[in-house]
Design a protein around this motif. Structure first.
Motif, short mmCIF file in Angstrom:
data_model
loop_
_atom_site.label_atom_id
_atom_site.label_comp_id
_atom_site.label_asym_id
_atom_site.label_seq_id
_atom_site.Cartn_x
_atom_site.Cartn_y
_atom_site.Cartn_z
N ASP A 90 3.23 7.20 -3.85
CA ASP A 90 2.29 6.10 -3.94
C ASP A 90 2.38 5.04 -2.85
O ASP A 90 3.03 5.20 -2.39
CB ASP A 90 2.51 5.60 -4.81
CG ASP A 90 3.49 5.13 -5.68
OD1 ASP A 90 4.38 4.50 -4.93
OD2 ASP A 90 3.80 4.95 -7.02
N ASN A 91 1.40 4.02 -3.02
CA ASN A 91 1.48 3.35 -1.52
C ASN A 91 2.60 2.53 -1.66
O ASN A 91 2.42 0.99 -1.17
CB ASN A 91 0.20 2.43 -1.26
CG ASN A 91 -1.31 3.57 -0.77
OD1 ASN A 91 -0.70 4.39 -0.11
ND2 ASN A 91 -2.30 3.39 -0.86
N SER A 92 2.90 1.85 -2.79
CA SER A 92 4.56 1.31 -3.36
C SER A 92 5.55 1.01 -2.37
O SER A 92 6.12 -0.05 -2.79
CB SER A 92 4.46 1.06 -4.84
OG SER A 92 5.44 2.48 -4.92
N LEU A 93 5.72 2.18 -1.90
CA LEU A 93 6.58 2.94 -1.36
C LEU A 93 6.84 2.19 0.34
O LEU A 93 7.08 3.34 1.06
CB LEU A 93 7.46 4.19 -0.81
CG LEU A 93 7.74 4.49 -2.40
CD1 LEU A 93 7.84 5.42 -2.53
CD2 LEU A 93 8.65 3.90 -2.84
N ALA A 94 6.52 0.74 0.90
CA ALA A 94 6.29 -0.16 2.24
C ALA A 94 7.47 0.57 2.92
O ALA A 94 7.14 0.61 3.81
CB ALA A 94 5.27 -1.12 1.64
N ASP A 95 7.99 -0.03 2.40
CA ASP A 95 9.38 -0.46 3.05
C ASP A 95 10.54 1.47 3.19
O ASP A 95 11.08 1.66 2.18
CB ASP A 95 10.44 -0.97 2.57
CG ASP A 95 12.05 -1.24 3.32
OD1 ASP A 95 12.01 -0.78 4.84
OD2 ASP A 95 12.98 -2.40 2.67
N THR A 96 10.02 1.80 4.56
CA THR A 96 10.72 3.19 4.83
C THR A 96 12.51 3.22 4.87
O THR A 96 13.20 3.84 4.13
CB THR A 96 9.84 3.75 5.96
OG1 THR A 96 8.56 3.72 5.38
CG2 THR A 96 10.31 5.08 6.53
N GLY B 66 6.75 10.90 8.98
CA GLY B 66 5.86 10.92 9.66
C GLY B 66 4.16 9.42 9.66
O GLY B 66 3.97 9.01 10.41
N ASN B 67 3.88 10.47 8.13
CA ASN B 67 2.46 9.74 7.77
C ASN B 67 2.79 9.16 6.86
O ASN B 67 3.67 9.67 6.24
CB ASN B 67 1.08 10.94 7.84
CG ASN B 67 1.18 11.92 9.25
OD1 ASN B 67 1.41 11.70 10.06
ND2 ASN B 67 0.88 13.13 8.07
N LYS B 68 1.80 7.73 6.70
CA LYS B 68 2.25 7.21 5.82
C LYS B 68 1.84 7.91 3.90
O LYS B 68 0.78 8.38 4.29
CB LYS B 68 1.07 5.79 5.63
CG LYS B 68 1.63 4.83 4.67
CD LYS B 68 0.78 3.50 5.13
CE LYS B 68 0.79 2.39 4.60
NZ LYS B 68 0.26 1.69 4.67
#
Length: 175
Positions: free
Chosen positions: A13-19, A39-41
């Motif tokens: 899901d998009n909540s994992l912004a901090d890789t 690699g891909n968001k």
């Protein structure tokens, strides 16, 4: 115990912004035996080399480890499973031409592809079993165990997309 080499691909899901934080949490959560690719968001691939008594144990524990850290992660594919002739040749240490020759020489006996087209796709397990039974090739038991387990996981994942009320009628068509 055997060493199992496999890859799991997940949608996030998009909540994992901090890789970096996400990778640290996976590492601390039991995925310290995986090379993690982001690699891909919104997607992550983990290439595991995990010791276990079976491929099922190795792969299922890896899936549970990822889901424990990221409960919303959705498994996309367990690999190796879907392969073209070039992929199969690489995995087996053959040339692509050798694999092509096997399909041409044994057209009616070679496993049926999952997808038939310019670049056909097979389940690796079906190729490995066919090679072992019909061509007397030496196939590593660990590789076959991984390929069969991944094939079953990917088929089950696809099967879940079929509405329960139509599963039996669809199943009857596929026989």
């Amino acid at each position: 115990m055997n060493e199992y080499d496999f890859t799991l691909k997940f949608n996030l899901d998009n909540s994992l912004a901090d890789t970096d934080d996400f990778i640290e949490r996976l590492y601390a959560g039991g995925c310290d035996d995986a090379l993690i690719g982001v690699g891909n968001k919104g997607y992550v691939a983990l290439n595991f080399i995990r010791d276990a008594s079976s491929a099922y144990e190795a792969i299922s524990s890896a899936i549970h480890d990822v889901k424990r850290v990221v409960p919303s992660a959705t498994l996309i594919e367990a690999a190796p499973d879907f392969v073209g002739l070039t992929d199969a040749a690489k995995i087996l240490g053959y040339t692509q031409q050798h694999m092509t020759n096997l399909t041409l020489e044994n057209d009616s006996k070679f496993p049926i592809p999952v997808y038939e087209g310019a670049h056909s796709v097979w389940h690796l397990a079906e190729i490995l079993i066919w090679l072992r039974e019909n061509q007397t090739h030496s196939i590593d038991d660990t590789l076959l165990d991984i390929a069969q387990t991944n094939m079953n996981i990917n088929i089950a994942r696809s099967w879940q997309k079929i509405p329960p009320d139509t599963q039996e009628s669809i199943k009857a068509l596929a026989v």
